[in-house]
Each structure stands twice: as C-alpha cells, then as structure tokens.
Design a protein around this motif. Sequence first.
Motif, PDB file in Angstrom:
ATOM      1  N   ASP A   1      -9.827  87.302   0.396  1.00 26.45           N
ATOM      2  CA  ASP A   1     -10.834  88.024   1.160  1.00 26.45           C
ATOM      3  C   ASP A   1     -12.120  87.204   1.222  1.00 26.45           C
ATOM      4  O   ASP A   1     -13.133  87.634   1.758  1.00 26.45           O
ATOM      5  CB  ASP A   1     -11.092  89.421   0.585  1.00 26.45           C
ATOM      6  CG  ASP A   1     -11.365  89.405  -0.905  1.00 26.45           C
ATOM      7  OD1 ASP A   1     -11.451  88.298  -1.481  1.00 26.45           O
ATOM      8  OD2 ASP A   1     -11.480  90.488  -1.494  1.00 26.45           O
ATOM      9  N   THR A   2     -12.074  85.992   0.668  1.00 24.46           N
ATOM     10  CA  THR A   2     -13.112  84.980   0.787  1.00 24.46           C
ATOM     11  C   THR A   2     -12.480  83.738   1.388  1.00 24.46           C
ATOM     12  O   THR A   2     -11.313  83.447   1.120  1.00 24.46           O
ATOM     13  CB  THR A   2     -13.709  84.646  -0.602  1.00 24.46           C
ATOM     14  OG1 THR A   2     -14.280  85.826  -1.164  1.00 24.46           O
ATOM     15  CG2 THR A   2     -14.770  83.564  -0.514  1.00 24.46           C
ATOM     16  N   VAL A   3     -13.253  83.016   2.208  1.00 27.87           N
ATOM     17  CA  VAL A   3     -12.768  81.769   2.804  1.00 27.87           C
ATOM     18  C   VAL A   3     -13.717  80.646   2.399  1.00 27.87           C
ATOM     19  O   VAL A   3     -14.922  80.737   2.648  1.00 27.87           O
ATOM     20  CB  VAL A   3     -12.693  81.857   4.343  1.00 27.87           C
ATOM     21  CG1 VAL A   3     -12.241  80.519   4.933  1.00 27.87           C
ATOM     22  CG2 VAL A   3     -11.754  82.981   4.778  1.00 27.87           C
ATOM     23  N   ILE A   4     -13.181  79.607   1.766  1.00 25.28           N
ATOM     24  CA  ILE A   4     -13.989  78.450   1.380  1.00 25.28           C
ATOM     25  C   ILE A   4     -13.274  77.187   1.854  1.00 25.28           C
ATOM     26  O   ILE A   4     -12.075  77.009   1.593  1.00 25.28           O
ATOM     27  CB  ILE A   4     -14.229  78.384  -0.137  1.00 25.28           C
ATOM     28  CG1 ILE A   4     -14.983  79.623  -0.618  1.00 25.28           C
ATOM     29  CG2 ILE A   4     -15.000  77.114  -0.502  1.00 25.28           C
ATOM     30  CD1 ILE A   4     -15.259  79.633  -2.109  1.00 25.28           C
ATOM     31  N   THR A   5     -14.015  76.330   2.549  1.00 24.97           N
ATOM     32  CA  THR A   5     -13.476  75.057   3.018  1.00 24.97           C
ATOM     33  C   THR A   5     -14.140  73.920   2.253  1.00 24.97           C
ATOM     34  O   THR A   5     -15.365  73.887   2.105  1.00 24.97           O
ATOM     35  CB  THR A   5     -13.711  74.883   4.522  1.00 24.97           C
ATOM     36  OG1 THR A   5     -12.971  75.892   5.230  1.00 24.97           O
ATOM     37  CG2 THR A   5     -13.249  73.516   4.998  1.00 24.97           C
ATOM     38  N   TYR A   6     -13.333  72.978   1.799  1.00 20.93           N
ATOM     39  CA  TYR A   6     -13.806  71.844   1.010  1.00 20.93           C
ATOM     40  C   TYR A   6     -13.686  70.570   1.856  1.00 20.93           C
ATOM     41  O   TYR A   6     -12.817  70.458   2.717  1.00 20.93           O
ATOM     42  CB  TYR A   6     -12.985  71.718  -0.271  1.00 20.93           C
ATOM     43  CG  TYR A   6     -12.996  72.977  -1.104  1.00 20.93           C
ATOM     44  CD1 TYR A   6     -13.917  73.149  -2.132  1.00 20.93           C
ATOM     45  CD2 TYR A   6     -12.088  74.011  -0.852  1.00 20.93           C
ATOM     46  CE1 TYR A   6     -13.933  74.317  -2.893  1.00 20.93           C
ATOM     47  CE2 TYR A   6     -12.099  75.176  -1.613  1.00 20.93           C
ATOM     48  CZ  TYR A   6     -13.026  75.319  -2.628  1.00 20.93           C
ATOM     49  OH  TYR A   6     -13.040  76.467  -3.361  1.00 20.93           O
ATOM     50  N   PRO A   7     -14.538  69.572   1.603  1.00 18.40           N
ATOM     51  CA  PRO A   7     -14.553  68.363   2.453  1.00 18.40           C
ATOM     52  C   PRO A   7     -13.243  67.579   2.369  1.00 18.40           C
ATOM     53  O   PRO A   7     -12.516  67.650   1.363  1.00 18.40           O
ATOM     54  CB  PRO A   7     -15.723  67.546   1.880  1.00 18.40           C
ATOM     55  CG  PRO A   7     -16.548  68.511   1.097  1.00 18.40           C
ATOM     56  CD  PRO A   7     -15.589  69.545   0.577  1.00 18.40           C
ATOM     57  N   PHE A   8     -12.975  66.809   3.421  1.00 24.43           N
ATOM     58  CA  PHE A   8     -11.841  65.888   3.390  1.00 24.43           C
ATOM     59  C   PHE A   8     -12.062  64.846   2.297  1.00 24.43           C
ATOM     60  O   PHE A   8     -13.187  64.416   2.036  1.00 24.43           O
ATOM     61  CB  PHE A   8     -11.672  65.187   4.734  1.00 24.43           C
ATOM     62  CG  PHE A   8     -10.916  65.998   5.737  1.00 24.43           C
ATOM     63  CD1 PHE A   8      -9.533  65.977   5.766  1.00 24.43           C
ATOM     64  CD2 PHE A   8     -11.586  66.790   6.660  1.00 24.43           C
ATOM     65  CE1 PHE A   8      -8.817  66.726   6.697  1.00 24.43           C
ATOM     66  CE2 PHE A   8     -10.895  67.544   7.588  1.00 24.43           C
ATOM     67  CZ  PHE A   8      -9.511  67.517   7.600  1.00 24.43           C
ATOM     68  N   THR A   9     -10.976  64.450   1.680  1.00 23.90           N
ATOM     69  CA  THR A   9     -11.042  63.476   0.605  1.00 23.90           C
ATOM     70  C   THR A   9      -9.764  62.663   0.550  1.00 23.90           C
ATOM     71  O   THR A   9      -8.724  63.102   1.037  1.00 23.90           O
ATOM     72  CB  THR A   9     -11.264  64.173  -0.754  1.00 23.90           C
ATOM     73  OG1 THR A   9     -11.346  63.191  -1.799  1.00 23.90           O
ATOM     74  CG2 THR A   9     -10.108  65.132  -1.062  1.00 23.90           C
ATOM     75  N   ASN A  10      -9.852  61.468  -0.028  1.00 27.62           N
ATOM     76  CA  ASN A  10      -8.643  60.702  -0.331  1.00 27.62           C
ATOM     77  C   ASN A  10      -8.435  60.592  -1.839  1.00 27.62           C
ATOM     78  O   ASN A  10      -7.688  59.731  -2.307  1.00 27.62           O
ATOM     79  CB  ASN A  10      -8.682  59.319   0.320  1.00 27.62           C
ATOM     80  CG  ASN A  10      -9.887  58.503  -0.116  1.00 27.62           C
ATOM     81  OD1 ASN A  10     -10.669  58.918  -0.970  1.00 27.62           O
ATOM     82  ND2 ASN A  10     -10.051  57.331   0.485  1.00 27.62           N
ATOM     83  N   GLN A  11      -9.104  61.481  -2.585  1.00 26.31           N
ATOM     84  CA  GLN A  11      -8.979  61.516  -4.037  1.00 26.31           C
ATOM     85  C   GLN A  11      -8.322  62.828  -4.464  1.00 26.31           C
ATOM     86  O   GLN A  11      -8.852  63.911  -4.198  1.00 26.31           O
ATOM     87  CB  GLN A  11     -10.352  61.386  -4.695  1.00 26.31           C
ATOM     88  CG  GLN A  11     -11.084  60.103  -4.356  1.00 26.31           C
ATOM     89  CD  GLN A  11     -10.336  58.871  -4.850  1.00 26.31           C
ATOM     90  OE1 GLN A  11      -9.839  58.858  -5.985  1.00 26.31           O
ATOM     91  NE2 GLN A  11     -10.260  57.848  -4.006  1.00 26.31           N
TER      92      GLN A  11
END
Length: 365
Positions: free
Chosen positions: A194-204
């Motif tokens: 019921d929460t939406v969180i987007t995290y940055p693109f990463t190659n790690q």
Amino acid sequence: MKSMHSLFMLALLSVAVFYSSCSKDPKTVPDANPNEIPDPSCIGVDKDDAIVLRFEYTNYQGQEPTAKIVPTRTDERVQYDELSFTPTVEGNKMVIRIPNIRLSDNDFNYTAQCVVIEELDETRPANDRWFEQTEFKNQEEFSQTKLATQLCIDVSSSLGEDRDQVKQYAIDFASQVLNNNNGESYVGLTLFADTVITYPFTNQLSDIITAINGFPYPELNAQTFTRLSDGIIAGLDAIEQADLDVDDRVLVAFTDGNDNGSNNPSANQARIMDSTVPRYMIGLKGKGLEYNTNYLKGLASSENYFVEAEDAVELQQRFNDINELIANIYTVIYNRSTQMFDPDLDDPIQLRAIFFATPYRIDEN
C-alpha cells in the motif's frame, strides 16, 4: 547463460541456464528460407533452424554511413524497434550495430545458438553469392543487449510467509542480470504494497539488497491493499527518466493479486498498455480470490511475456523464465573497413545475419 566464444561472443550481457521447462516442437516451427543457407557452425541445429535478418549498408562519399533493415526480405520472426542505424568509425573499422533484436512468433520465442553474417556478391556463381568476408571475420557477430531492467515487486501482506522467498527471488534475478553482462547492464527497483517506493538504477547488487532490506513492509497479519498499477507506472516513469548508456529498457513486474489499492485503476491500465516499453509479467496464483490471470496477461506486452506459478517453489523457475526472455535480446555487430563508395555507381551492400535458433515456450504445467 553459457559462453560460446567460438560460435559467438557474448561481449555484453546476460542470462543463463537454458530451460528445463521449455520444449521444441519441430512440426510447428516455420521452415527457414532454404536458398543458399550454409551449414551452421554450432551443434543441435540445422539449416531449417535458420532465421534470417536482411539489411543493407552504405558509406557513400560525402554522406553519413547508414545501415537499414530490409523488412520485405527479413524473416517475420525477427522483431526490431527501428529500421535505420548509423555505423560508427572505431579505429580503422566501420562498426555496424543493430540492437534490440528479438526472435519470436505467436507460438515460440527463440534462442540463438550461433550466427553468421554474410555479404551478397551478384558477380559470384549462383550457388556462392552469399559469402563471409575473410578480412571481416575477426569480429563479434552478435552479443546480448545492454539493458536497463526495472523490477517492480509486490511485497504486500497477502504473500504471507512466501514474502521472504519473493524478496530473495528478486535479489537473485537482479544478480543474474548484472553478472551476465559484465557490469554493463542496470537494474532499477520498485517495491509496492500500500506504499510505492522506487529506487535508482544501479549496477551494484549491494544497492538492490539494501533497498529490499530497507522497505517498510506491512505486517503479515495487517489489512493492506495492493497498489499494482501505481507500482508499474512508477517503474515506467523511472525507465523513461533514467539517463543510462544502454541499448534497451524493459520492465518486469511480479504480483500475487490484483489492483485493489491504486486510484483510477482503469486509467492506469490504459496508460500501461499504451507504453512502448517491453513489459514482462509474473503472477503467483493461489494466494487469494482476487488473482486475475487475464488482467495480468493484459498488462504484459504480449502473451509470450506473461508467466504464472502455482506456488512459491514454482515461482523461482518463473523468474528464471523471464530472465531467459530478456537475455535473448541481441545486438548484431558487423565490422567493415572504412572504404567509401560512389552513390552514382555503387548500390548498397546487401548483408544478412543468419541466426541458427532453437524454439522454446514456457511449460505451463
């Protein structure tokens, strides 16, 4: 994904383990163009497994070099995003790259086992018009495409005790994408309940693990809702806004239910279906009455991009299935000299990339 150095060079990407749940049905696979198809250099395939991409190249004096796919002479199973490409000079070579090639039809996706790239010379004998340029053979003939993969994962309380497994499957999925492309691909992450969180693109991979461990998960016995379409739209927005040096961008979403928490779900659904970003959907059945196969299938770019599992054990294989699908996005690479031609005297150079490919489809049982 196995490395085939002598057959083709996987310079760029990605994913792995050929299907134990995939099956070949040669009676229903279309025959390739039989004209002048060479014997393949790899095992397990023959001439009838050829899928041909035809393209032409020009480097006329005073003009920008170009490469163009010829749709009318290309196998219908070859899927592509664009028709025209601009080759680049790299050292003493002219490098032709045609990215984002997929091999599929209504029944199958196809995995290329090897590829050969040939030029046409009409002055040669009729049975030898297509040939490999000896000077140009020391090259990558195709590679897997550098990808930005947005992973949208439902972590709502309806998963119950399966949630920890889902979290681990997401980590494993990201690990495969990153490891199989020598650090040249990226993974973005959207977690939703019921929460939406987007995290940055990463190659790690460590960034993905930190994000998954830090999400504010609802209690398993809490009454929560699933913002499914909000989560997918957040993922699509992240893909569109990311400034990354990649050849293609795809979205992979997982849920065990339906959209019962997003505002304006019908408008969201229309927006998702209008997106040009390739979308792959993974469903987990049996977790609740709200699960809707047809709805989830409709969110995918095509039926071939949708898989579902009966339980959490089978779900791991379904994640692997989708990883296999996005691995089989190819970049055709052909190196030539930088020689120029006269536009008034010389026709475009005709080329073909012959993929010797095996069909597969995900076993629904």
